[in-house]
Design a protein around this motif. Structure first.
Motif, PDB file in Angstrom:
ATOM      1  N   GLN A   1       0.902  -1.201   0.108  1.00 28.90           N
ATOM      2  CA  GLN A   1      -0.058   0.032  -0.045  1.00 28.90           C
ATOM      3  C   GLN A   1       0.810   1.217   0.058  1.00 28.90           C
ATOM      4  O   GLN A   1       1.986   1.558   0.810  1.00 28.90           O
ATOM      5  N   VAL A   2       0.671   2.326  -0.866  1.00 28.38           N
ATOM      6  CA  VAL A   2       1.246   3.391  -0.961  1.00 28.38           C
ATOM      7  C   VAL A   2       0.781   4.433   0.029  1.00 28.38           C
ATOM      8  O   VAL A   2      -0.352   4.665   0.169  1.00 28.38           O
ATOM      9  N   GLN A   3       1.711   5.098   0.563  1.00 34.86           N
ATOM     10  CA  GLN A   3       1.578   6.212   1.583  1.00 34.86           C
ATOM     11  C   GLN A   3       2.313   7.450   1.254  1.00 34.86           C
ATOM     12  O   GLN A   3       3.349   7.242   0.820  1.00 34.86           O
ATOM     13  N   LEU A   4       1.496   8.670   1.029  1.00 30.85           N
ATOM     14  CA  LEU A   4       2.548   9.780   1.106  1.00 30.85           C
ATOM     15  C   LEU A   4       2.398  10.546   2.417  1.00 30.85           C
ATOM     16  O   LEU A   4       1.097  10.737   2.946  1.00 30.85           O
ATOM     17  N   VAL A   5       3.300  10.940   2.978  1.00 26.10           N
ATOM     18  CA  VAL A   5       3.430  11.682   4.233  1.00 26.10           C
ATOM     19  C   VAL A   5       4.022  13.054   3.905  1.00 26.10           C
ATOM     20  O   VAL A   5       5.159  13.263   3.411  1.00 26.10           O
ATOM     21  N   GLU A   6       3.169  14.122   4.285  1.00 25.75           N
ATOM     22  CA  GLU A   6       3.762  15.551   3.950  1.00 25.75           C
ATOM     23  C   GLU A   6       4.198  16.126   5.288  1.00 25.75           C
ATOM     24  O   GLU A   6       3.688  15.739   6.286  1.00 25.75           O
ATOM     25  N   SER A   7       5.117  17.077   5.120  1.00 26.78           N
ATOM     26  CA  SER A   7       5.465  18.072   6.163  1.00 26.78           C
ATOM     27  C   SER A   7       5.640  19.319   5.847  1.00 26.78           C
ATOM     28  O   SER A   7       5.889  19.704   4.564  1.00 26.78           O
ATOM     29  N   GLY A   8       5.888  20.286   6.623  1.00 29.00           N
ATOM     30  CA  GLY A   8       5.888  21.483   6.233  1.00 29.00           C
ATOM     31  C   GLY A   8       4.468  22.193   6.398  1.00 29.00           C
ATOM     32  O   GLY A   8       3.890  21.881   7.051  1.00 29.00           O
ATOM     33  N   GLY A   9       4.523  23.454   5.805  1.00 26.68           N
ATOM     34  CA  GLY A   9       3.346  24.354   5.880  1.00 26.68           C
ATOM     35  C   GLY A   9       3.266  24.981   7.153  1.00 26.68           C
ATOM     36  O   GLY A   9       4.042  25.157   7.952  1.00 26.68           O
ATOM     37  N   GLY A  10       2.148  25.765   7.246  1.00 23.82           N
ATOM     38  CA  GLY A  10       2.178  26.670   8.664  1.00 23.82           C
ATOM     39  C   GLY A  10       1.619  28.174   7.997  1.00 23.82           C
ATOM     40  O   GLY A  10       1.217  28.332   6.936  1.00 23.82           O
ATOM     41  N   LEU A  11       2.021  28.886   8.927  1.00 23.80           N
ATOM     42  CA  LEU A  11       1.527  30.415   8.996  1.00 23.80           C
ATOM     43  C   LEU A  11       2.665  31.185   8.433  1.00 23.80           C
ATOM     44  O   LEU A  11       3.657  31.072   9.083  1.00 23.80           O
ATOM     45  N   LEU A  20       7.581  22.676   1.488  1.00 23.52           N
ATOM     46  CA  LEU A  20       6.724  21.510   1.771  1.00 23.52           C
ATOM     47  C   LEU A  20       7.545  20.443   1.244  1.00 23.52           C
ATOM     48  O   LEU A  20       8.110  20.315   0.281  1.00 23.52           O
ATOM     49  N   SER A  21       7.249  19.230   1.956  1.00 18.38           N
ATOM     50  CA  SER A  21       8.158  18.006   1.630  1.00 18.38           C
ATOM     51  C   SER A  21       7.245  16.860   1.668  1.00 18.38           C
ATOM     52  O   SER A  21       6.041  16.853   2.455  1.00 18.38           O
ATOM     53  N   CYS A  22       7.363  15.859   0.896  1.00 19.76           N
ATOM     54  CA  CYS A  22       6.333  14.478   0.777  1.00 19.76           C
ATOM     55  C   CYS A  22       7.386  13.322   0.632  1.00 19.76           C
ATOM     56  O   CYS A  22       8.051  13.512  -0.495  1.00 19.76           O
ATOM     57  N   ALA A  23       7.087  12.479   1.561  1.00 20.08           N
ATOM     58  CA  ALA A  23       7.882  11.284   1.218  1.00 20.08           C
ATOM     59  C   ALA A  23       6.850  10.077   0.937  1.00 20.08           C
ATOM     60  O   ALA A  23       5.806   9.869   1.667  1.00 20.08           O
ATOM     61  N   ALA A  24       7.144   9.255  -0.317  1.00 18.09           N
ATOM     62  CA  ALA A  24       5.904   8.224  -0.510  1.00 18.09           C
ATOM     63  C   ALA A  24       6.854   6.850  -0.229  1.00 18.09           C
ATOM     64  O   ALA A  24       7.990   6.567  -0.283  1.00 18.09           O
ATOM     65  N   SER A  25       6.103   5.955   0.108  1.00 21.45           N
ATOM     66  CA  SER A  25       6.598   4.651   0.645  1.00 21.45           C
ATOM     67  C   SER A  25       5.648   3.570   0.082  1.00 21.45           C
ATOM     68  O   SER A  25       4.474   3.794  -0.206  1.00 21.45           O
ATOM     69  N   GLY A  26       6.113   2.328   0.047  1.00 16.67           N
ATOM     70  CA  GLY A  26       5.280   1.410  -0.443  1.00 16.67           C
ATOM     71  C   GLY A  26       5.619   0.920  -1.815  1.00 16.67           C
ATOM     72  O   GLY A  26       6.964   1.463  -2.221  1.00 16.67           O
ATOM     73  N   SER A  27       4.748   0.297  -2.326  1.00 21.99           N
ATOM     74  CA  SER A  27       5.122  -0.391  -3.901  1.00 21.99           C
ATOM     75  C   SER A  27       4.747   0.798  -4.777  1.00 21.99           C
ATOM     76  O   SER A  27       3.654   0.981  -5.009  1.00 21.99           O
ATOM     77  N   ILE A 110       1.127  -4.389 -14.516  1.00 18.96           N
ATOM     78  CA  ILE A 110      -0.321  -4.190 -14.088  1.00 18.96           C
ATOM     79  C   ILE A 110      -0.113  -2.993 -13.027  1.00 18.96           C
ATOM     80  O   ILE A 110       0.271  -3.374 -11.860  1.00 18.96           O
ATOM     81  N   LEU A 111      -1.019  -2.212 -13.097  1.00 20.51           N
ATOM     82  CA  LEU A 111      -1.286  -1.355 -12.164  1.00 20.51           C
ATOM     83  C   LEU A 111      -2.459  -1.377 -11.590  1.00 20.51           C
ATOM     84  O   LEU A 111      -3.556  -1.538 -11.994  1.00 20.51           O
ATOM     85  N   TYR A 112      -2.539  -1.199 -10.230  1.00 20.30           N
ATOM     86  CA  TYR A 112      -3.842  -1.431  -9.518  1.00 20.30           C
ATOM     87  C   TYR A 112      -4.357  -0.146  -9.339  1.00 20.30           C
ATOM     88  O   TYR A 112      -5.598   0.066  -8.758  1.00 20.30           O
ATOM     89  N   ASP A 113      -3.556   0.905  -9.356  1.00 18.44           N
ATOM     90  CA  ASP A 113      -3.997   2.340  -8.797  1.00 18.44           C
ATOM     91  C   ASP A 113      -3.458   3.150  -9.686  1.00 18.44           C
ATOM     92  O   ASP A 113      -2.258   2.795 -10.393  1.00 18.44           O
ATOM     93  N   TYR A 114      -3.836   4.299  -9.962  1.00 17.99           N
ATOM     94  CA  TYR A 114      -3.096   5.373 -11.120  1.00 17.99           C
ATOM     95  C   TYR A 114      -2.580   6.400 -10.502  1.00 17.99           C
ATOM     96  O   TYR A 114      -1.815   7.037 -11.075  1.00 17.99           O
ATOM     97  N   ASP A 115      -2.994   6.690  -9.078  1.00 22.59           N
ATOM     98  CA  ASP A 115      -2.383   7.812  -8.325  1.00 22.59           C
ATOM     99  C   ASP A 115      -2.819   7.550  -6.797  1.00 22.59           C
ATOM    100  O   ASP A 115      -3.503   6.974  -6.481  1.00 22.59           O
ATOM    101  N   HIS A 116      -2.033   8.502  -6.105  1.00 21.65           N
ATOM    102  CA  HIS A 116      -2.137   8.563  -4.812  1.00 21.65           C
ATOM    103  C   HIS A 116      -2.124   9.838  -4.226  1.00 21.65           C
ATOM    104  O   HIS A 116      -1.390  10.608  -4.607  1.00 21.65           O
ATOM    105  N   TRP A 117      -2.830  10.074  -3.073  1.00 19.59           N
ATOM    106  CA  TRP A 117      -2.728  11.517  -2.379  1.00 19.59           C
ATOM    107  C   TRP A 117      -2.376  11.658  -1.069  1.00 19.59           C
ATOM    108  O   TRP A 117      -2.477  10.514  -0.297  1.00 19.59           O
ATOM    109  N   GLY A 118      -1.708  12.379  -0.731  1.00 23.41           N
ATOM    110  CA  GLY A 118      -1.432  12.672   0.728  1.00 23.41           C
ATOM    111  C   GLY A 118      -2.558  13.393   1.474  1.00 23.41           C
ATOM    112  O   GLY A 118      -3.587  13.675   0.936  1.00 23.41           O
ATOM    113  N   GLN A 119      -2.509  13.429   2.595  1.00 26.01           N
ATOM    114  CA  GLN A 119      -3.735  13.976   3.600  1.00 26.01           C
ATOM    115  C   GLN A 119      -3.690  15.545   3.513  1.00 26.01           C
ATOM    116  O   GLN A 119      -4.791  15.957   3.779  1.00 26.01           O
TER     117      GLN A 119
END
Length: 127
Positions: A1-11, A20-27, A110-119
């Motif tokens: 399962q692919v996960q996207l974890v974002e960091s950064g942002g704020g006021l 902003l940074s984003c790290a993707a993990s999984g297949s 074979i792709l089971y998903d075409y894209d993934h999103w962070g929170q």
């Protein structure tokens, strides 16, 4: 399962900078585009910037010259450096990874998903 974890942002104040940074993990299929989208209240989600695994970049006209996107293919990370921020940049920013479907077909993958999103991460530009 692919996960996207974002960091950064704020006021930040107008004219300021954020990263902003984003790290993707999984297949993850190697032929992809990683990028950032944003959604302001009452508006549709829009592309901010994206970079392919080959290094090609695409920016929204509204951020050209102010934002810079970069990625590390080995680490599956993508970053967005935002300078000269304006109040209209205020939005929730989402990390995204999209697979190159044509490349997958050519390679017999074979792709089971075409894209993934962070929170999503909030960016607020205000004095």
């Amino acid at each position: 399962q692919v996960q996207l974890v974002e960091s950064g942002g704020g006021l930040v104040q107008p004219g300021g900078s954020l990263s902003l940074s984003c790290a993707a993990s999984g297949s993850i299929f190697s032929r992809n585009a990683m990028g950032w989208y944003r959604q302001a209240p009452g508006k549709q989600r829009e592309l901010v910037a994206a970079v392919t695994s080959a290094g090609a970049t695409n920016y929204a006209n509204s951020v050209k010259g102010r934002f810079t996107i970069s990625r590390d293919n080995a680490k599956n990370t993508v970053s967005l450096q935002m300078n000269s921020l304006k109040p209209e940049d205020t939005a929730v920013y989402y990390c995204n990874i999209q697979y190159d479907v044509a490349a997958a077909q050519n390679m017999g993958v074979i792709l089971y998903d075409y894209d993934h999103w962070g929170q999503g991460t909030q960016v607020t530009v205000s004095s």
